[in-house]
Design a protein around this motif. Structure first.
Motif, mmCIF file in Angstrom:
data_model
loop_
_atom_site.group_PDB
_atom_site.id
_atom_site.type_symbol
_atom_site.label_atom_id
_atom_site.label_comp_id
_atom_site.label_asym_id
_atom_site.label_seq_id
_atom_site.Cartn_x
_atom_site.Cartn_y
_atom_site.Cartn_z
ATOM 1 N N GLU A 23 19.526 10.793 -1.616
ATOM 2 C CA GLU A 23 20.129 11.352 -2.919
ATOM 3 C C GLU A 23 21.392 11.513 -2.822
ATOM 4 O OE1 GLU A 23 17.396 12.746 -1.494
ATOM 5 O OE2 GLU A 23 15.691 12.265 -2.888
ATOM 6 N N ARG A 24 21.915 12.212 -1.779
ATOM 7 C CA ARG A 24 23.096 12.717 -1.540
ATOM 8 C C ARG A 24 24.056 11.304 -1.089
ATOM 9 N NH1 ARG A 24 21.251 17.401 -0.568
ATOM 10 N NH2 ARG A 24 22.629 19.273 -1.330
ATOM 11 N N MET B 204 24.776 9.127 -4.206
ATOM 12 C CA MET B 204 26.090 9.884 -4.817
ATOM 13 C C MET B 204 27.254 9.578 -4.209
ATOM 14 S SD MET B 204 26.261 13.783 -6.107
ATOM 15 C CE MET B 204 26.500 14.369 -4.639
ATOM 16 N N TYR C 61 21.520 11.482 -7.708
ATOM 17 C CA TYR C 61 21.430 12.609 -6.944
ATOM 18 C C TYR C 61 20.044 13.647 -7.408
ATOM 19 C CZ TYR C 61 22.596 17.134 -4.801
ATOM 20 O OH TYR C 61 22.643 18.546 -4.192
#
Length: 118
Positions: free
Chosen positions: A29-30, A33, A84
């Motif tokens: 997710e991070r 992003m 994210y």
């Protein structure tokens, strides 16, 4: 999956953002992003308005604070936020996010999605 960075600067900024955040390996997710934020100059310059590295959280209302950005940057920001935390914004459709992106930003968006879901 091997990331397809736009250029060497994109790769350096991406890894610098991961290091600054102390992102755990495999946090897709991070990573997705940061991949998008580090690949777009306008988003990268405003990264501290989008993400708080001390709390490891998104800043509130970053979309509203950065409403003056060009349409491509806003679309990429919406996509990166959705990747994210899967925010439920009604305007998030593949068409609305990818329509009218130039080839560089489209490649950035597609590779960010590949990173997230690989």
């Amino acid at each position: 999956m091997k990331c397809l960075f736009c250029d060497e600067k994109h790769e350096q900024r991406f890894y610098a953002m991961l290091a600054q955040d102390k992102t755990c390996s495999g946090d897709r997710e991070r990573e997705s992003m940061f991949f998008i934020l580090s690949g777009n100059q306008e988003l990268y310059e405003h990264r501290s308005l989008i993400y708080n590295y001390q709390t490891h959280r998104l800043r509130q209302n970053s979309l509203n604070k950065l409403d003056y950005m060009c349409s491509s940057s806003k679309k990429l920001l919406r996509l990166s936020l959705h990747l994210y935390n899967s925010c439920n914004l009604s305007e998030l459709t593949p068409y609305s996010l990818l329509n009218n992106l130039d080839s560089e930003n489209l490649n950035l968006a597609l590779n960010g999605m590949l990173l997230r879901f690989s």
